[in-house]
Design a protein around this motif. Sequence first.
Motif, PDB file in Angstrom:
ATOM      1  N   ASP A  72       6.672  -6.991  15.212  1.00  0.00           N
ATOM      2  CA  ASP A  72       6.578  -7.459  13.771  1.00  0.00           C
ATOM      3  C   ASP A  72       7.834  -8.388  13.400  1.00  0.00           C
ATOM      4  O   ASP A  72       7.845  -9.096  12.496  1.00  0.00           O
ATOM      5  N   ARG A  73       8.797  -8.157  14.457  1.00  0.00           N
ATOM      6  CA  ARG A  73       9.818  -9.158  14.385  1.00  0.00           C
ATOM      7  C   ARG A  73      10.116  -9.838  15.702  1.00  0.00           C
ATOM      8  O   ARG A  73      10.669  -9.361  16.599  1.00  0.00           O
ATOM      9  N   PRO A  74       9.637 -11.225  15.596  1.00  0.00           N
ATOM     10  CA  PRO A  74       9.841 -11.814  17.098  1.00  0.00           C
ATOM     11  C   PRO A  74      11.268 -12.157  17.366  1.00  0.00           C
ATOM     12  O   PRO A  74      12.069 -12.370  16.524  1.00  0.00           O
ATOM     13  N   ILE A  75      11.405 -12.362  18.831  1.00  0.00           N
ATOM     14  CA  ILE A  75      12.675 -12.583  19.195  1.00  0.00           C
ATOM     15  C   ILE A  75      12.811 -14.054  19.916  1.00  0.00           C
ATOM     16  O   ILE A  75      11.651 -14.252  20.763  1.00  0.00           O
ATOM     17  N   ASP A  76      13.649 -14.860  19.456  1.00  0.00           N
ATOM     18  CA  ASP A  76      13.680 -16.137  20.386  1.00  0.00           C
ATOM     19  C   ASP A  76      14.387 -15.627  21.933  1.00  0.00           C
ATOM     20  O   ASP A  76      15.259 -15.384  21.746  1.00  0.00           O
ATOM     21  N   ASN A 108      18.016  -3.180  18.996  1.00  0.00           N
ATOM     22  CA  ASN A 108      19.320  -3.223  18.341  1.00  0.00           C
ATOM     23  C   ASN A 108      19.342  -4.250  17.536  1.00  0.00           C
ATOM     24  O   ASN A 108      20.425  -4.732  16.963  1.00  0.00           O
ATOM     25  N   GLY A 109      18.257  -4.952  16.921  1.00  0.00           N
ATOM     26  CA  GLY A 109      18.222  -6.014  15.674  1.00  0.00           C
ATOM     27  C   GLY A 109      18.598  -7.336  16.051  1.00  0.00           C
ATOM     28  O   GLY A 109      18.547  -8.087  15.218  1.00  0.00           O
ATOM     29  N   ALA A 110      18.336  -7.686  17.487  1.00  0.00           N
ATOM     30  CA  ALA A 110      18.248  -8.996  17.691  1.00  0.00           C
ATOM     31  C   ALA A 110      17.325 -10.128  17.371  1.00  0.00           C
ATOM     32  O   ALA A 110      16.199  -9.381  17.557  1.00  0.00           O
ATOM     33  N   SER A 111      17.554 -11.332  17.277  1.00  0.00           N
ATOM     34  CA  SER A 111      16.724 -12.024  16.966  1.00  0.00           C
ATOM     35  C   SER A 111      16.554 -13.037  18.001  1.00  0.00           C
ATOM     36  O   SER A 111      15.727 -14.042  17.758  1.00  0.00           O
TER      37      SER A 111
END
Length: 192
Positions: A72-76, A108-111
């Motif tokens: 739901d929250r992609p990581i670059d 751990n909330g990284a994007s």
Amino acid sequence: MILQKKNGLFTVENAWQGVQEISYCNERNKSVLEYYALAEFDTKNEQVKGDLFEFFEEYCKTITRRVCVEEDRPIDIETKVNCAYIRTFVPQNIGVVIENVASNSYKNGASKIAFNMYENEQYFCIDIIDNGNGLNANADVNSLFEFGKSYTRFGTGVGLYHIKNIVTDMNGTIGVNVENKKGFELNVRFRK
């Protein structure tokens, strides 16, 4: 998996060893299943000789990026490669390393995660840096790689343990850069 008995008794240590081995096998199987379907690298052999840094880059582009985008929250995921590092390695194990790093960063909330691969006079280096919440101020850096220890709120404490074992088996070292206060940074070194 080898479960040994001490004096005919199954001990707590035997149980922990079994859990560690099962956890590793599970992570490795997950990596194999995801990687083999999309791989451009040779997957016919357990071990391959090739450019480890190229493999990291390929895996990040074809597997990890796809997996993280499905969340739901992609990581670059960014890779920077400044040299070739030819050596023998087990692709499935490298997949375990990358997948565990991505999972920890996500939890751990990284994007963003950056894999910087380069060489200096003594080492082939991989710096893995995310922009997540970083280490808790009370974190015991010396125990982060122990089985069952976690630096993330939702972590199980097996990812860094497996990563360290894989890197150590490859005759490398791994550590946490405690000077990085803007996220979490792992430094992997392989002596030339």
